[in-house]
Design an enzyme around this catalytic site. Structure first.
Site, PDB file in Angstrom:
ATOM      1  N   ASP A  64       8.484 108.085 119.416  1.00  0.00           N
ATOM      2  CA  ASP A  64       9.514 107.348 118.688  1.00  0.00           C
ATOM      3  C   ASP A  64      10.542 108.164 117.826  1.00  0.00           C
ATOM      4  O   ASP A  64      10.066 109.233 117.298  1.00  0.00           O
ATOM      5  CB  ASP A  64       8.904 106.283 117.479  1.00  0.00           C
ATOM      6  N   HIS A  66      13.617 106.590 116.198  1.00  0.00           N
ATOM      7  CA  HIS A  66      14.084 105.559 115.297  1.00  0.00           C
ATOM      8  C   HIS A  66      15.237 105.968 114.638  1.00  0.00           C
ATOM      9  O   HIS A  66      15.237 106.014 113.239  1.00  0.00           O
ATOM     10  CB  HIS A  66      12.826 105.265 114.355  1.00  0.00           C
ATOM     11  N   ASP A  92      11.791 103.342 121.457  1.00  0.00           N
ATOM     12  CA  ASP A  92      12.141 103.197 120.009  1.00  0.00           C
ATOM     13  C   ASP A  92      13.224 104.175 119.825  1.00  0.00           C
ATOM     14  O   ASP A  92      12.869 104.981 118.896  1.00  0.00           O
ATOM     15  CB  ASP A  92      10.826 103.231 119.215  1.00  0.00           C
ATOM     16  N   HIS A 125      11.572  98.192 120.364  1.00  0.00           N
ATOM     17  CA  HIS A 125      12.682  98.130 119.415  1.00  0.00           C
ATOM     18  C   HIS A 125      14.082  98.026 120.431  1.00  0.00           C
ATOM     19  O   HIS A 125      15.152  97.739 120.001  1.00  0.00           O
ATOM     20  CB  HIS A 125      12.755  99.176 118.554  1.00  0.00           C
ATOM     21  N   HIS A 173       5.312 102.740 126.423  1.00  0.00           N
ATOM     22  CA  HIS A 173       5.497 102.855 124.861  1.00  0.00           C
ATOM     23  C   HIS A 173       4.222 102.338 123.994  1.00  0.00           C
ATOM     24  O   HIS A 173       3.985 103.096 123.035  1.00  0.00           O
ATOM     25  CB  HIS A 173       6.731 102.003 124.413  1.00  0.00           C
ATOM     26  N   HIS A 248       4.603 104.509 119.578  1.00  0.00           N
ATOM     27  CA  HIS A 248       4.253 103.125 119.041  1.00  0.00           C
ATOM     28  C   HIS A 248       3.982 103.073 117.352  1.00  0.00           C
ATOM     29  O   HIS A 248       4.046 102.168 116.972  1.00  0.00           O
ATOM     30  CB  HIS A 248       3.670 101.807 119.990  1.00  0.00           C
TER      31      HIS A 248
END
Length: 323
Positions: A64, A66, A92, A125, A173, A248
């Site tokens: 991730d 983000h 993500d 996401h 993921h 994740h």
């Protein structure tokens, strides 16, 4: 398709990388038609490649991100900017962090520039009902407009779902699914597609390993399942695989093994949201499939902020998103 025809990828990448020496937080404001072009062209490439990628080592695998754009730049500084190294990202890219737009734009630009050496999987996401709530929609609306967010949704709906590295490392993921009996089931998923509330595609993006579970368990996220070590061992044996690599979940050291090193969780956003004291990690897989880890250390410890909302149950999000 005029946006695609006149897309100057080299110029876009150059501008996105210009902030490398700057104080973290400085934005790169691309033209709206350039971003639209990135979405359209990368979407074409995603659809031209399999939904279950078959990749070869050597490559570097990241978890991730983000929206932590400056940490993404640090990852590339560590691992080598493309095409110096091959990359696989596990999803993500958006939400939570402050610079989802720069993050996803650089990743899509590299996908277009190096389509056979740079790979992006879908995370939970990369789904409209989730990123409508957790920051990406608001960032698109604030910096551009809602129409652009919808263009990203069309792109995300075409991302590949899983990858197998040299027939031995299964990457996705989230994790495994009780519905997954054959890899052919993944290959049969048609794109574009939204992420459903249950079933194979949902599980691949949402499930989690759990050391306290035998077989399959309920997931605290309110969506998908948890799975125990025995599920991992059986899956690997059945498909003649050595390792599951997934993301994740925040893990303190950036990577964390499970089930006697048969599964590894990677998380590549250090100091996640500025509230966790976690490191970020990237896994390097060499030609012999030996795996090593490069660590992005967290910054100096900050006071945790208890106010960040946890991801609520999936059904709740979907309802909110429909408002």
């Amino acid at each position: 398709m005029a946006d695609v025809d006149k897309l100057n990828i080299d110029s876009i990448i150059q501008r996105l990388l210009e902030v490398r020496g700057s104080k973290p937080g400085k934005n790169v404001q691309l033209q709206e038609n350039e971003i639209r072009g990135l979405c359209l062209k990368s979407r074409e490439i995603f659809l031209s490649q399999p939904i279950l990628l078959e990749l070869e080592a050597p490559l570097k695998i990241c978890g991730d991100i983000h929206g932590q754009y400056y940490d993404l730049l640090r990852l590339f500084e560590y691992g080598g900017f493309p095409p110096e190294s091959n990359y696989l990202f596990l999803g993500d890219y958006v939400d939570r962090g402050k610079q989802s737009l720069e993050t996803i734009c650089l990743l899509l630009a590299y996908k277009i520039k190096y389509p056979e050496n740079f790979f992006l999987l879908r995370g939970n996401h990369e789904c409209a009902s989730i990123n409508r709530i957790y920051g990406f929609y608001d960032e698109c609306k604030r910096r551009y407009n809602i129409k652009l967010w919808k263009t990203f949704t069309d792109c995300f709906n075409c991302l590949p779902i899983a990858a197998i590295v040299d027939e031995k490392i299964f990457c996705c993921h989230g994790g495994l699914s009780p519905d997954l009996q054959s890899m052919e089931q993944i290959r049969r998923i048609m794109r574009p597609t939204d992420v459903p509330d249950q079933g194979l595609l949902c599980d691949l993006l949402w499930s989690d390993p759990d050391k306290d579970v035998l077989g399959w368990g309920e997931n605290d996220r309110g969506v998908s399942f948890t799975f125990g070590a025995e599920v991992v061992a059986k899956f690997l044996h059945k498909h003649d695989l050595d390792l599951i690599c997934r993301a994740h979940q925040v893990v303190e050291d950036g990577y964390e093994f499970f089930a006697k090193r048969q599964l590894v969780t990677l998380f590549s956003a250090p100091n996640y949201c500025g509230e966790f004291d976690n490191a970020g990690a990237m896994m390097s897989v060499d030609e012999t499939l030996m795996c090593s880890f490069q660590i992005l250390k967290p910054a100096e410890k900050k006071k945790p902020n208890a106010s960040r909302p946890v991801t609520p149950p999936r059904g709740m999000i979907t309802k909110q998103a429909k408002k």
